[in-house]
Design a protein around this motif. Structure first.
Motif, PDB file in Angstrom:
ATOM      1  N   LYS A   1       0.834  -1.189   0.000  1.00  0.00           N
ATOM      2  CA  LYS A   1       0.000   0.000   0.000  1.00  0.00           C
ATOM      3  C   LYS A   1       0.880   1.255   0.000  1.00  0.00           C
ATOM      4  O   LYS A   1       0.537   2.239  -0.648  1.00  0.00           O
ATOM      5  N   ALA A   2       2.001   1.212   0.716  1.00  0.00           N
ATOM      6  CA  ALA A   2       2.882   2.377   0.777  1.00  0.00           C
ATOM      7  C   ALA A   2       3.450   2.703  -0.605  1.00  0.00           C
ATOM      8  O   ALA A   2       3.563   3.872  -0.983  1.00  0.00           O
ATOM      9  N   VAL A   3       3.782   1.662  -1.371  1.00  0.00           N
ATOM     10  CA  VAL A   3       4.323   1.873  -2.721  1.00  0.00           C
ATOM     11  C   VAL A   3       3.263   2.503  -3.616  1.00  0.00           C
ATOM     12  O   VAL A   3       3.532   3.445  -4.366  1.00  0.00           O
ATOM     13  N   THR A   4       2.046   2.018  -3.532  1.00  0.00           N
ATOM     14  CA  THR A   4       0.953   2.555  -4.343  1.00  0.00           C
ATOM     15  C   THR A   4       0.668   4.006  -3.975  1.00  0.00           C
ATOM     16  O   THR A   4       0.467   4.848  -4.857  1.00  0.00           O
ATOM     17  N   ASP A   5       0.674   4.315  -2.694  1.00  0.00           N
ATOM     18  CA  ASP A   5       0.440   5.692  -2.251  1.00  0.00           C
ATOM     19  C   ASP A   5       1.549   6.626  -2.734  1.00  0.00           C
ATOM     20  O   ASP A   5       1.283   7.744  -3.194  1.00  0.00           O
ATOM     21  N   ALA A   8       1.163   7.277  -6.453  1.00  0.00           N
ATOM     22  CA  ALA A   8       0.076   8.223  -6.712  1.00  0.00           C
ATOM     23  C   ALA A   8       0.513   9.649  -6.381  1.00  0.00           C
ATOM     24  O   ALA A   8       0.202  10.590  -7.119  1.00  0.00           O
ATOM     25  N   LYS A   9       1.268   9.815  -5.299  1.00  0.00           N
ATOM     26  CA  LYS A   9       1.740  11.143  -4.910  1.00  0.00           C
ATOM     27  C   LYS A   9       2.715  11.688  -5.951  1.00  0.00           C
ATOM     28  O   LYS A   9       2.625  12.850  -6.358  1.00  0.00           O
ATOM     29  N   LEU A  10       3.629  10.839  -6.409  1.00  0.00           N
ATOM     30  CA  LEU A  10       4.592  11.267  -7.417  1.00  0.00           C
ATOM     31  C   LEU A  10       3.912  11.591  -8.753  1.00  0.00           C
ATOM     32  O   LEU A  10       4.278  12.540  -9.445  1.00  0.00           O
ATOM     33  N   ARG A  11       2.911  10.799  -9.128  1.00  0.00           N
ATOM     34  CA  ARG A  11       2.184  11.045 -10.368  1.00  0.00           C
ATOM     35  C   ARG A  11       1.461  12.389 -10.296  1.00  0.00           C
ATOM     36  O   ARG A  11       1.476  13.170 -11.251  1.00  0.00           O
ATOM     37  N   ALA A  12       0.837  12.671  -9.157  1.00  0.00           N
ATOM     38  CA  ALA A  12       0.125  13.935  -8.987  1.00  0.00           C
ATOM     39  C   ALA A  12       1.099  15.108  -9.066  1.00  0.00           C
ATOM     40  O   ALA A  12       0.807  16.133  -9.693  1.00  0.00           O
TER      41      ALA A  12
END
Length: 65
Positions: A1-5, A8-12
């Motif tokens: 979950k930490a990797v996915t979060d 998502a933060k980096l993509r944003a």
């Protein structure tokens, strides 16, 4: 979950940075006219032989035996 979060933060962040940057415009390539000046000592580009001619040369040279 930490990797996915984190992803998502980096993509944003990347999307926000790209939205603020001016759009990149591709430059149109200009064709050189026959009378255009060229660099001194520059050789004109030679066309490579056609594929069929190249293959025939390779075969006659003993490549595809």
């Amino acid at each position: 979950k930490a990797v996915t979060d984190n992803m998502a933060k980096l993509r944003a962040a990347r999307l926000a940075r790209e939205a603020l940057a001016p759009p990149v415009v591709a430059k149109a390539k200009k064709k050189a006219s026959a009378g255009a000046a060229t660099k001194p000592g520059a050789k004109p580009k030679e066309k490579s032989p056609a594929l069929a001619a190249w293959l025939a040369g390779q075969q006659s040279g003993g490549r595809r035996t």
